[in-house]
Design a protein around this motif. Structure first.
Motif, PDB file in Angstrom:
ATOM      1  N   LEU A  32       0.751  -0.530  -0.083  1.00 33.97           N
ATOM      2  CA  LEU A  32       0.552  -0.202  -0.268  1.00 33.97           C
ATOM      3  C   LEU A  32       0.685   1.076  -0.129  1.00 33.97           C
ATOM      4  N   LYS A  33       0.383   2.274  -0.079  1.00 35.01           N
ATOM      5  CA  LYS A  33       1.312   3.264  -1.272  1.00 35.01           C
ATOM      6  C   LYS A  33       0.528   4.990  -0.054  1.00 35.01           C
ATOM      7  N   PRO A  34       0.758   5.455  -0.086  1.00 38.51           N
ATOM      8  CA  PRO A  34       0.536   6.955   0.774  1.00 38.51           C
ATOM      9  C   PRO A  34      -0.126   7.806  -0.109  1.00 38.51           C
ATOM     10  N   PRO A  35      -0.568   8.832  -0.425  1.00 37.06           N
ATOM     11  CA  PRO A  35      -1.439   9.958  -1.343  1.00 37.06           C
ATOM     12  C   PRO A  35       0.168  10.235  -1.517  1.00 37.06           C
ATOM     13  N   GLY A  36       0.249  10.650  -2.919  1.00 34.35           N
ATOM     14  CA  GLY A  36       1.045  11.408  -3.015  1.00 34.35           C
ATOM     15  C   GLY A  36       2.715  10.356  -2.962  1.00 34.35           C
ATOM     16  N   ASP A  37       2.695   9.466  -3.774  1.00 33.03           N
ATOM     17  CA  ASP A  37       3.665   8.417  -3.280  1.00 33.03           C
ATOM     18  C   ASP A  37       4.479   8.134  -1.951  1.00 33.03           C
ATOM     19  N   GLY A  38       5.191   7.632  -1.525  1.00 32.93           N
ATOM     20  CA  GLY A  38       5.821   7.961  -0.495  1.00 32.93           C
ATOM     21  C   GLY A  38       6.165   6.413   0.185  1.00 32.93           C
ATOM     22  N   THR A  39       7.042   6.049   1.460  1.00 36.48           N
ATOM     23  CA  THR A  39       7.026   5.361   2.092  1.00 36.48           C
ATOM     24  C   THR A  39       5.882   4.143   2.237  1.00 36.48           C
ATOM     25  N   ARG A  40       5.877   3.138   1.926  1.00 38.64           N
ATOM     26  CA  ARG A  40       5.250   2.095   1.680  1.00 38.64           C
ATOM     27  C   ARG A  40       5.006   1.099   2.735  1.00 38.64           C
ATOM     28  N   LEU A  41       3.843   0.696   3.041  1.00 36.97           N
ATOM     29  CA  LEU A  41       3.239  -0.847   4.161  1.00 36.97           C
ATOM     30  C   LEU A  41       2.828  -1.913   3.213  1.00 36.97           C
ATOM     31  N   GLU A  42       3.967  -2.896   3.830  1.00 35.36           N
ATOM     32  CA  GLU A  42       3.338  -3.950   3.168  1.00 35.36           C
ATOM     33  C   GLU A  42       2.671  -4.925   4.324  1.00 35.36           C
ATOM     34  N   LEU A  43       2.047  -5.746   3.790  1.00 32.48           N
ATOM     35  CA  LEU A  43       1.491  -6.547   4.390  1.00 32.48           C
ATOM     36  C   LEU A  43       1.633  -7.706   4.017  1.00 32.48           C
TER      37      LEU A  43
END
Length: 154
Positions: free
Chosen positions: A66-77
């Motif tokens: 998953l990525k935050p709005p506007g890109d950035g550090t991802r969250l991997e589940l």
């Protein structure tokens, strides 16, 4: 040969992602998508690469990024298919060793906390204010995950 005695120190280039192991991948994806993250991809991973990296022979996992709005550090589940996941401490408090929370800045902390409560996810403590700059709250999300929600106020 280095004659100064200095050691090579690796330098991280960027913060790529943070990984969280979960039991119910769909439930946790839905929670973070409702917070505003976007599902970037979902896939199964198995084979020599995964066995080598995680140190678990014959393993298989399903991951969602998953990525935050506007890109950035991802969250991997990650949901382990093989072997079964090992239970953690779903009621862990902030002082238990290990990863304790994942934090997001929100536009409206009260609205985010109210939404979480309407979904059955309560506050760990209360809403605090730091230095007239931030308001923050810990929400106990799905599977006991602590999600820090912060709003800039100054």
């Amino acid at each position: 040969m280095d004659t100064t005695g200095a050691r090579f120190m690796p330098v991280a280039r960027r913060f790529d992602h943070i990984g969280i192991t979960v039991a119910d991948l769909d439930l946790v994806i839905d929670f973070f998508v409702a917070l505003g993250l976007e599902l970037e991809g979902r896939m199964f991973v198995e084979g020599e690469f995964l066995d080598t990296v995680c140190g678990i022979p014959h393993s298989r996992t399903e991951i969602a990024l998953l990525k935050p709005p506007g890109d950035g550090t991802r969250l991997e589940l990650a949901r382990w298919v093989r072997p079964d996941a090992v239970p953690g401490s779903p009621g862990a408090m902030a002082n238990e060793l290990g990863l304790r929370n994942v934090a997001f800045e929100v536009d409206d902390l009260r609205a985010a906390v109210d939404w979480a409560a309407s979904e059955g996810y309560g506050l760990v403590g209360g809403i605090g204010e730091y230095g007239g700059v931030w308001k923050m709250a810990y929400v106990r999300g799905p599977e006991g995950l602590i999600v820090s929600l912060a709003q800039r106020i100054g």
